[in-house]
Design a protein around this motif. Structure first.
Motif, PDB file in Angstrom:
ATOM      1  N   THR A 152       0.843  -1.194   0.000  1.00  0.00           N
ATOM      2  CA  THR A 152       0.000   0.000   0.000  1.00  0.00           C
ATOM      3  C   THR A 152       0.877   1.242   0.000  1.00  0.00           C
ATOM      4  N   HIS A 153       0.632   2.140  -0.957  1.00  0.00           N
ATOM      5  CA  HIS A 153       1.338   3.415  -1.037  1.00  0.00           C
ATOM      6  C   HIS A 153       0.406   4.516  -0.544  1.00  0.00           C
ATOM      7  N   TYR A 154       0.944   5.387   0.285  1.00  0.00           N
ATOM      8  CA  TYR A 154       0.203   6.569   0.743  1.00  0.00           C
ATOM      9  C   TYR A 154       0.848   7.773   0.070  1.00  0.00           C
ATOM     10  N   VAL A 155       0.144   8.384  -0.872  1.00  0.00           N
ATOM     11  CA  VAL A 155       0.745   9.449  -1.660  1.00  0.00           C
ATOM     12  C   VAL A 155       0.011  10.764  -1.451  1.00  0.00           C
ATOM     13  N   ILE A 156       0.756  11.831  -1.650  1.00  0.00           N
ATOM     14  CA  ILE A 156       0.192  13.180  -1.692  1.00  0.00           C
ATOM     15  C   ILE A 156       0.374  13.654  -3.126  1.00  0.00           C
ATOM     16  N   GLU A 157      -0.742  13.893  -3.804  1.00  0.00           N
ATOM     17  CA  GLU A 157      -0.672  14.112  -5.249  1.00  0.00           C
ATOM     18  C   GLU A 157      -1.785  15.042  -5.705  1.00  0.00           C
ATOM     19  N   ASP A 158      -1.468  15.825  -6.695  1.00  0.00           N
ATOM     20  CA  ASP A 158      -2.491  16.571  -7.419  1.00  0.00           C
ATOM     21  C   ASP A 158      -2.708  15.845  -8.732  1.00  0.00           C
ATOM     22  N   ALA A 159      -3.780  15.067  -8.797  1.00  0.00           N
ATOM     23  CA  ALA A 159      -4.082  14.272  -9.982  1.00  0.00           C
ATOM     24  C   ALA A 159      -5.025  15.013 -10.921  1.00  0.00           C
ATOM     25  N   GLY A 160      -4.929  16.344 -10.899  1.00  0.00           N
ATOM     26  CA  GLY A 160      -5.692  17.142 -11.842  1.00  0.00           C
ATOM     27  C   GLY A 160      -6.813  17.949 -11.233  1.00  0.00           C
ATOM     28  N   ASN A 161      -7.086  17.729  -9.938  1.00  0.00           N
ATOM     29  CA  ASN A 161      -8.198  18.443  -9.294  1.00  0.00           C
ATOM     30  C   ASN A 161      -7.814  18.973  -7.921  1.00  0.00           C
ATOM     31  N   GLY A 162      -6.538  19.339  -7.760  1.00  0.00           N
ATOM     32  CA  GLY A 162      -6.072  19.859  -6.484  1.00  0.00           C
ATOM     33  C   GLY A 162      -5.414  18.780  -5.642  1.00  0.00           C
ATOM     34  N   PRO A 163      -4.585  19.168  -4.673  1.00  0.00           N
ATOM     35  CA  PRO A 163      -3.855  18.192  -3.855  1.00  0.00           C
ATOM     36  C   PRO A 163      -4.790  17.269  -3.072  1.00  0.00           C
ATOM     37  N   GLU A 164      -4.432  15.985  -3.075  1.00  0.00           N
ATOM     38  CA  GLU A 164      -5.219  14.969  -2.380  1.00  0.00           C
ATOM     39  C   GLU A 164      -4.288  14.045  -1.601  1.00  0.00           C
TER      40      GLU A 164
ATOM     41  N   SER B  22      -9.155   8.388  -2.272  1.00  0.00           N
ATOM     42  CA  SER B  22      -8.576   9.729  -2.245  1.00  0.00           C
ATOM     43  C   SER B  22      -9.472  10.686  -1.470  1.00  0.00           C
ATOM     44  N   GLN B  23      -8.828  11.691  -0.896  1.00  0.00           N
ATOM     45  CA  GLN B  23      -9.579  12.738  -0.193  1.00  0.00           C
ATOM     46  C   GLN B  23      -8.890  14.067  -0.438  1.00  0.00           C
ATOM     47  N   SER B  24      -9.658  15.023  -0.890  1.00  0.00           N
ATOM     48  CA  SER B  24      -9.107  16.350  -1.155  1.00  0.00           C
ATOM     49  C   SER B  24      -8.561  16.962   0.122  1.00  0.00           C
ATOM     50  N   ARG B  25      -7.433  17.638  -0.010  1.00  0.00           N
ATOM     51  CA  ARG B  25      -6.868  18.331   1.150  1.00  0.00           C
ATOM     52  C   ARG B  25      -7.702  19.543   1.537  1.00  0.00           C
TER      53      ARG B  25
END
Length: 272
Positions: free
Chosen positions: A141-153, A186-189
């Motif tokens: 399981t990877h826990y990432v902080i990413e903006d996949a096109g709709n803001g940081p999540e 995913s959950q938006s920041r």
């Protein structure tokens, strides 16, 4: 909540691969970007998750790159990225190697990748030389902080085995492919509900390299080998969600395609 990181630390700057973080991000595949700029695809041409095994026996679907909202409200993304000079071994190595440090995830696509972590147990399995390469990411399981096109999540990606998607082991072994798949949450920041998704990257050899036939189903999870729609009936994913992810996927994988061959050779294909 971990902070968004946009620069390397002094210690990270000493790593031999820090130079890849400082490279200019390559221009995304223009052919794919032009397809996506035309707007949503015909939802009737989407591959439903119940038909996921169709990827094994089809050369190409009618729509290999596109996005839409499905009639049941779920989001759908398909992207066909090309990786010249890349092998399946490099792909398998990458999905194991990059999980171990923030900087490795950041150099993939510094415009939208801010950090990554794994559990101590998963880290030990990834670093154990006795762990087969595929098992260094499948089951992790990877826990990432990413903006996949709709803001940081904040995104949790629980990688699955091909069998957990319903693929037949013997049939897969007869083909030159690698399957990178998982359940994402995913959950938006900025706040809001947690959003489930199924992620699938079906990598196969093509002349001069490999390609990925990627599929995402937003609002779904694989449970006990079957896709389950968790999105409540009557709720529709905003079209901006699959649209943003589609463009992001082209951008991040175009950049990975550009750096992976050299990075793999410099790291000698080793996990450390």
């Amino acid at each position: 909540m971990r902070d968004l990181r946009t620069e390397l630390t002094a210690e990270e700057e000493k790593k031999p691969y820090a130079k890849y973080f400082h490279k200019e991000i390559v221009n995304p595949n223009q052919e794919l970007m032009e397809i996506l700029k035309k707007g949503p695809m015909d939802a009737s041409k989407a591959l439903m998750p119940e038909d996921i095994k169709h990827l094994l026996d089809s050369e190409y679907d009618e729509v290999e790159t596109g996005y839409c909202v499905l009639p049941n409200g779920a989001g759908y993304v398909a992207v066909n990225n090309k990786f010249p000079g890349v092998t399946l071994e490099m792909i398998n190595w990458w999905f194991a190697w990059h999980a171990l440090e923030d900087s490795r995830y950041m150099l993939w696509f510094k415009k939208g990748h801010y950090g990554i972590s794994v559990s101590d147990e998963d880290r030990a399995k990834i670093l154990n030389p006795a762990t087969p390469m595929l098992e260094k990411f499948q089951g992790r399981t990877h826990y990432v902080i990413e903006d996949a096109g709709n803001g940081p999540e904040d995104i949790q990606i629980s990688f699955l085995t091909p069998e957990q998607l319903g693929f037949d082991t013997e049939e897969l072994n007869s083909k030159k492919v690698t399957v990178v798949s998982g359940n994402g949450v995913s959950q938006s920041r900025a706040g809001g509900p947690k959003a489930p998704a199924i992620m699938l990257h079906y990598f196969r050899e093509i002349p001069g390299g490999v390609e990925s036939r990627s599929r995402f189903w937003m609002g779904y999870q694989m449970i006990d080998g079957k896709p389950c729609k968790l999105l409540p009936d009557g709720i529709q994913v905003p079209v901006q969600a699959p649209m943003g992810l589609a463009f992001h996927n082209v951008e991040e994988y175009s950049n990975l395609a550009a750096i992976l061959p050299d990075l793999y050779r410099e790291m000698n294909g080793e996990i450390s």
